[in-house]
Structure formats: structure tokens, C-alpha cells
Write a protein that holds these residues in place. Structure first.
Motif, PDB file in Angstrom:
ATOM      1  N   GLY A  32     -13.712  40.350  11.037  1.00  0.00           N
ATOM      2  CA  GLY A  32     -12.990  39.662   9.975  1.00  0.00           C
ATOM      3  C   GLY A  32     -11.677  39.059  10.365  1.00  0.00           C
ATOM      4  O   GLY A  32     -11.040  38.385   9.555  1.00  0.00           O
ATOM      5  N   GLY A  33     -11.226  39.264  11.611  1.00  0.00           N
ATOM      6  CA  GLY A  33      -9.939  38.699  12.008  1.00  0.00           C
ATOM      7  C   GLY A  33      -9.346  39.428  13.186  1.00  0.00           C
ATOM      8  O   GLY A  33     -10.031  39.685  14.177  1.00  0.00           O
ATOM      9  N   VAL A  34      -8.065  39.801  13.080  1.00  0.00           N
ATOM     10  CA  VAL A  34      -7.380  40.483  14.174  1.00  0.00           C
ATOM     11  C   VAL A  34      -6.508  41.605  13.613  1.00  0.00           C
ATOM     12  O   VAL A  34      -6.062  41.558  12.459  1.00  0.00           O
ATOM     13  N   VAL A  35      -6.261  42.614  14.452  1.00  0.00           N
ATOM     14  CA  VAL A  35      -5.288  43.660  14.177  1.00  0.00           C
ATOM     15  C   VAL A  35      -4.414  43.813  15.418  1.00  0.00           C
ATOM     16  O   VAL A  35      -4.699  43.243  16.472  1.00  0.00           O
ATOM     17  N   ARG A  36      -3.354  44.586  15.295  1.00  0.00           N
ATOM     18  CA  ARG A  36      -2.467  44.783  16.448  1.00  0.00           C
ATOM     19  C   ARG A  36      -3.189  45.453  17.606  1.00  0.00           C
ATOM     20  O   ARG A  36      -4.049  46.312  17.408  1.00  0.00           O
ATOM     21  N   SER A  37      -2.804  45.068  18.805  1.00  0.00           N
ATOM     22  CA  SER A  37      -3.320  45.729  20.001  1.00  0.00           C
ATOM     23  C   SER A  37      -2.371  46.819  20.476  1.00  0.00           C
ATOM     24  O   SER A  37      -2.648  47.500  21.467  1.00  0.00           O
ATOM     25  N   THR A  38      -1.230  46.986  19.776  1.00  0.00           N
ATOM     26  CA  THR A  38      -0.269  48.034  20.097  1.00  0.00           C
ATOM     27  C   THR A  38       0.068  48.795  18.821  1.00  0.00           C
ATOM     28  O   THR A  38      -0.254  48.359  17.713  1.00  0.00           O
ATOM     29  N   GLN A  39       0.736  49.927  18.985  1.00  0.00           N
ATOM     30  CA  GLN A  39       1.182  50.676  17.824  1.00  0.00           C
ATOM     31  C   GLN A  39       2.450  51.433  18.162  1.00  0.00           C
ATOM     32  O   GLN A  39       2.727  51.744  19.324  1.00  0.00           O
ATOM     33  N   ALA A  40       3.257  51.730  17.130  1.00  0.00           N
ATOM     34  CA  ALA A  40       4.481  52.505  17.304  1.00  0.00           C
ATOM     35  C   ALA A  40       4.145  53.989  17.370  1.00  0.00           C
ATOM     36  O   ALA A  40       3.024  54.412  17.071  1.00  0.00           O
ATOM     37  N   ASP A  41       5.128  54.796  17.745  1.00  0.00           N
ATOM     38  CA  ASP A  41       4.897  56.235  17.847  1.00  0.00           C
ATOM     39  C   ASP A  41       4.663  56.874  16.485  1.00  0.00           C
ATOM     40  O   ASP A  41       3.881  57.814  16.355  1.00  0.00           O
TER      41      ASP A  41
END
Length: 579
Positions: A32-41
Motif C-alpha cells: 500500500g505504500g511505504v513506511v520508515r526503514s529506521t526507528q527510534a529507541d
């Protein structure tokens, strides 16, 4: 015009694939699209945005630390489907809730609301804030009807910064609403934009003229005036926006973020000349300018045009606007280090089908043949449907119907070949049609096919009475879902007379073939008669008078489909009241 493409109907999919390949530092593909490839702690509230493709950096280009966690990306100028929004929100949710935010367009509202209901039923805490910054799209006393244009960025940035700062879902929702209430935009265009494969732009502007109050989907302007000088345009922008101050704001001593947005084919140098005078005018009024942006923030393919957005600040909004962000299309300051996010794995599709009777499977075969014929008919009519839609809308009806009908036909074929009955075949066609088409028509056709399928079931032989009742229920579902009524110049102006005439004839004892054929002829007349009406709903609403003289494309495509199905019925075997 847009010159580089392969198959126009595959343009959005191929664009997203290339975007992910180029922007892997920030995003990863998700259904359906894109999401982040990184994340915060630390987990945060997830901001999920979205809309049609063709507006880069909106919407996928705003996914990354400091702004959005995911973007549902629809077809060109068409809303993403409920399935897309649902999948992106599920992938983005970190357990602290999800805020959905998007421009206030009918198709987006339908699909995002469907997704929200489904997510809530599954236990997700989900809220919605629509962006309504365009001052030309509805009067001051109907702010809730205004559409979202480049002010999307102001709302998304504030909400994303609040999420990154650790606000809970109530707080992020409050900030998004507050930012929207303090954002106003106004746009102009010198030429229209041309979708991939199209030979003509969605609208034209006479030489030496400028369209005032355009929409980012190619909706033509509200008025046409002589092309001004750069200073005169700046004065028009600032003068009109200062007449639209949010509640509680006065110019003297105010602090504001100006966003001068190029719509796709305007040189940065031209925008800087315009911004020079904008800055002067604001300062002359005693307004302090805070961290302005000049550039392409929310585009419309190759449209030559520009818009000005003013975000009126208070202390909290100023802090959030200044907060760091790092996305493919918008950067500010330096964000905290991020770690790689887990790869998104798509849910496996369930290929099994419920039990069905032989009689229902025979009807499923007829549904398969009908939808295959519908897809072929829509292919042949797509250009004309797009032309009609471009008169007062955004020109995407033809390509959306192409994508939807093809997907529906493919899903029906797979279901019928797997031994599905009528309801399962129609339900799977509905899901595929809605998912691939997106937009208002995709949502409505999904509702219609599901309603018809629910009445037919998988266990019983299908009678003329059952079909007529199912069509009547499909009509009711569309009118309840889309809120349109006869006379609004929508698909309902064709659906209602078709459903009512079909029911009347079947009750009177006519066989299905004869009743359907007569009702289809009545439907065609009703669809053509919409040329006499002015649009009152959807994207064409603000250009209602321009639509007079052209039939509603949704009504025309519905009539075409009823006639196509009648040809399949006429060639089928069986009694006149069955199949």
C-alpha cells in the motif's frame, strides 16, 4: 507534459518501486505504500499520511524521522484504498496509537474512514485529522468542506514533531487540529498538468491568463485573470490570505511560517522573485517571519503554478516547526540517531474458498464472464471517461476504472476457477477493485459488489428476484456510504433509476435478461441527463457550473457497465429468471 513512462496504468506502481530503491535510507516498501526503514529507541505515536501519487514530495517523500511513519500511496491523483491505508497503519503502529492525516477529498475520506473502522475493530487506537487549508475551495462558514493542498506539510510537520517529542495520541491529535486551524493556502496556475499517456492537459489556461484557486489534482481554477507581475502576484497572495486570518490571530506582532510552493514546472528563481515581495509585505504589516520554505513541497506533476501557505504560530507550534526532521523530501536540523527497523512482511493471502453449491458456482462463472467483459469495455472507454472527468474534476476516472475493473476481473476469474460461489467471487472482486482503483469510484464499486454478493450468497440458485434485491441493496449501500442523492450529479443519478426500474420490472414478472436490458437503457438515458446538472459533491463541487453540459463520468461508466453485463446475460444459457 509527462514524457517518461511505460504503461500509463502501471506508472504509480513503477514510480513507487523506483522511489523505494532510491530512498532506502528513509523508507521501505510495504503493502500500500511505504513506511520508515529506521526507528527510534523509544516507541511513539505513529503518524500515517497519504493521498494520490503525483504530488512528490507528498506523500511518500515526507516519511522519515520527525514527520511521518508511513504513507499510503494511491494511484495518480486518486486516494489510496482502505486496504492500503489499513496495511500501512498496521505496519507503522508502535503500540502507542495511530494518527491518520490527509487532504480533505471525498475519496480519501471514504477510504481512510473505512480503514480506521477496521483498525479500531482489531484493537488499534486510531484518530483522524483532515487538512482543510485551501481558502478558495469553500467559504469561511464551511471550513470543514475545504480541501487540503500545500498546507498538508504544515500539519504533518507539527504532528510528526509532536510524536517524536513523546506526546501521547491525544496530544498529537490536538496539535494536528491546532496546526490545521492556523494554516491557510491559496494557489494559482499558468498551465494545466498532463497525466502519463494523456495527449492533453487536464485543463488549459488561455495565453496571458492565470487560473486562480486551482487544486493540486488538476482541478481548474475558480477564476481566470491576466498574468500579473511577480510583485502583483505576491500582493494578491498576501492580501487575500490576510483576509483569512485564523481565529485569535492579528497581523501586528504575529509570527508566521510562509511556504511558497512550486507545483511542478515553475523555476525556483521565479519563486524567489515572488518570495522577495511576500517577505516585504509581511514585514511591513508587523509580522515576524519564522523559518520559511521556498520550493516544491506539494506538486501536481508538470503543472506550472505556485501556492502560498501561511502557518500562524504560537509558542508550541513554533517549537514543533523548528524541530529536526529527516525525510527524502524535507529536512530540517539534525535528528537523533536511528536504528534499522524490521523489514515489513506482507500477510499471506488466503487462497481457500468457502463451500458453495453447483448452482452458485454456475452464477460465479457468469460473474467472471461479466467482469471480464466490463474490463474490456472500460479499457475502450477510458480516455473518454478521463476527458469528461477533466472538465470539472481531476481527470483520473478513466484510469481508475481501468485499474479497478481489471483487478476485479482477475480476482473474479481466480475465485471462480477455485470453485467459489457467487458471493465469494463478488466479494473478492470487490476487494481487488477497491484496492487497485482507489479514489471515490473504487470505494463505491467495492461497496456495490459486496452488497450484491451478500444478497446472492454461495449456497442458493440465483433468481431474478435475488439479483434485483441485491442491486437495490447495492444502491442503498452507495448512497449511505458516499452520502450522495439523486440530483447531486454523481454515479447515484444512474444507479438509482437502474435499481428502481429493474426491481419494478422483476416484481411485474419480467425475466432477468429482459428486465436488465430495459433498465440498462433507462440507466443510459439517466446518465446522459446528468449533463444538465451542476455538480454539488466531490472534487467537482467547487467547479459545479463548469460541469454543466458534460455528463457525470461516474454515471456514464455505470451505465456502460450495465449495458455490458446485459450483453453477457443475453448470450448466457439457462432460464430467463435464473443466472
Amino acid at each position: 507534459m509527462t514524457r517518461l513512462f511505460n504503461d500509463p496504468s502501471a506508472f504509480a506502481d513503477e514510480m513507487i518501486e523506483g522511489f523505494v530503491a532510491a530512498a532506502g535510507r528513509w523508507v521501505q516498501a510495504a503493502p500500500g505504500g511505504v513506511v520508515r526503514s529506521t526507528q527510534a529507541d523509544e516507541a511513539t505515536v505513529a503518524l500515517v499520511i497519504g493521498g494520490g501519487s503525483g504530488h512528490y514530495p507528498a506523500f511518500g517523500g515526507l516519511v522519515g524521522p520527525g514527520i511521518a511513519h508511513g504513507a499510503a500511496m494511491g494511484n495518480l491523483f486518486a486516494s489510496p484504498s482502505a486496504q492500503q491505508v489499513h496495511a500501512i497503519a498496521k505496519a507503522a503502529d508502535q503500540g502507542r496509537g495511530v494518527l491518520l492525516s490527509y487532504g480533505n477529498y471525498a475519496g480519501d475520506v471514504l477510504h481512510f474512514d473505512q480503514a480506521q473502522e477496521r483498525l479500531r475493530a482489531e484493537g488499534h487506537d486510531v484518530r483522524t485529522v483532515t487538512v482543510t487549508d485551501d481558502i478558495w475551495s469553500a467559504p469561511k462558514d464551511e471550513l470543514h468542506k475545504r480541501r487540503g493542498i500545500a498546507g498538508d506539510l504544515a500539519v504533518f510537520k507539527a504532528a510528526g514533531a509532536a510524536a517524536a517529542a513523546g506526546y501521547d495520541l491525544d496530544g498529537v491529535e490536538r496539535i494536528a487540529k491546532h496546526a490545521n486551524a492556523r494554516t491557510r493556502s491559496f494557489g494559482v496556475a499558468f498551465t494545466g498538468c498532463t497525466l502519463p499517456g494523456a495527449s492533453e492537459p487536464l485543463f488549459t489556461v488561455p495565453a496571458g491568463k492565470m487560473a486562480v484557486g486551482l487544486g493540486i489534482h488538476g482541478e481548474p481554477g475558480i477564476d481566470e485573470v491576466d498574468v500579473p507581475t511577480a510583485d502583483e502576484l505576491a500582493e494578491l497572495f498576501v492580501g487575500r490570505l490576510l483576509e483569512e486570518l485564523p481565529e485569535g490571530v492579528s497581523p501586528e506582532g504575529a509570527r508566521v511560517v510562509p511556504l511558497l510552493n512550486g507545483l511542478g514546472n515553475l523555476k525556483y528563481e521565479e519563486m524567489f522573485v515572488v518570495y522577495r515581495r511576500i517577505a516585504q509585505l509581511l514585514i511591513e504589516r508587523g509580522i515576524t517571519i519564522v523559518e520559511p520554505e521556498v520550493g516544491e513541497l506539494c506538486t501536481s506533476f508538470d503543472m506550472s503554478g505556485v501556492s502560498l501557505t501561511l502557518l500562524w504560530l504560537d509558542d508550541e507550534l513554533e517549537t514543533l516547526w523548528a524541530a529536526p526532521a529527516d525525510t527524502p523530501g524535507f529536512k530540517k536540523g539534525s535528528v537523533a540517531p536511528q536504528r534499522a527497523a524490521a523489514a515489513v512482511v506482507a500477510d499471506a493471502a488466503d487462497a481457500s474458498v468457502p463451500e458453495s453449491t453447483e448452482a452458485s458456482r454456475a452464477t460465479a462463472a457468469l460473474i467472471d464472464a461479466s467482469l471480464a467483459a466490463v474490463a474490456a469495455a472500460i479499457d475502450a472507454a477510458a480516455d473518454e471517461l478521463g476527458r469528461m472527468d477533466s472538465i470539472a474534476g481531476d481527470g483520473d476516472h478513466g484510469i481508475g476504472m481501468q485499474r479497478g475493473s481489471r483487478a476485479g476481473a482477475d480476482a473474479a476469474r481466480a475465485a471462480a476457477e477455485a470453485g467459489a460461489g457467487a458471493q465469494t467471487t463478488l466479494t473478492r472482486a470487490a476487494d481487488a477493485w477497491s484496492d487497485r482503483a482507489g479514489g471515490t469510484s473504487g470505494a463505491l464499486w467495492g461497496e456495490m459488489l459486496r452488497a450484491l454478493g451478500a444478497r446472492l450468497g454461495d449456497a442458493e440458485a440465483v433468481t431474478a428476484e435475488a439479483v434485483a434485491e441485491g442491486v437495490e441493496q447495492a444502491k442503498d449501500a452507495v448512497m449511505a456510504f458516499g452520502k450522495a442523492k439523486v440530483g447531486d450529479k454523481t454515479m447515484v443519478d444512474a444507479i438509482a433509476p437502474f435499481a428502481d426500474d429493474l426491481a419494478r420490472r422483476v416484481v411485474a414478472g419480467e425475466g432477468l435478461r429482459a428486465a436488465w436490458g430495459a433498465a440498462a437503457g433507462y440507466c443510459e438515458s439517466a446518465a446522459q441527463s446528468t449533463a444538465e446538472l451542476a455538480a454539488t459533491l466531490g472534487r467537482a463541487r467547487s467547479h459545479g457550473d463548469k460541469s454543466i453540459g458534460t455528463p457525470d463520468p461516474g454515471a456514464i461508466s455505470f451505465a456502460l457497465i450495465t449495458q455490458t453485463v446485459h450483453r453477457v446475460l443475453a448470450q448466457s444459457t439457462g432460464t430467463s429468471k435464473e443466472q
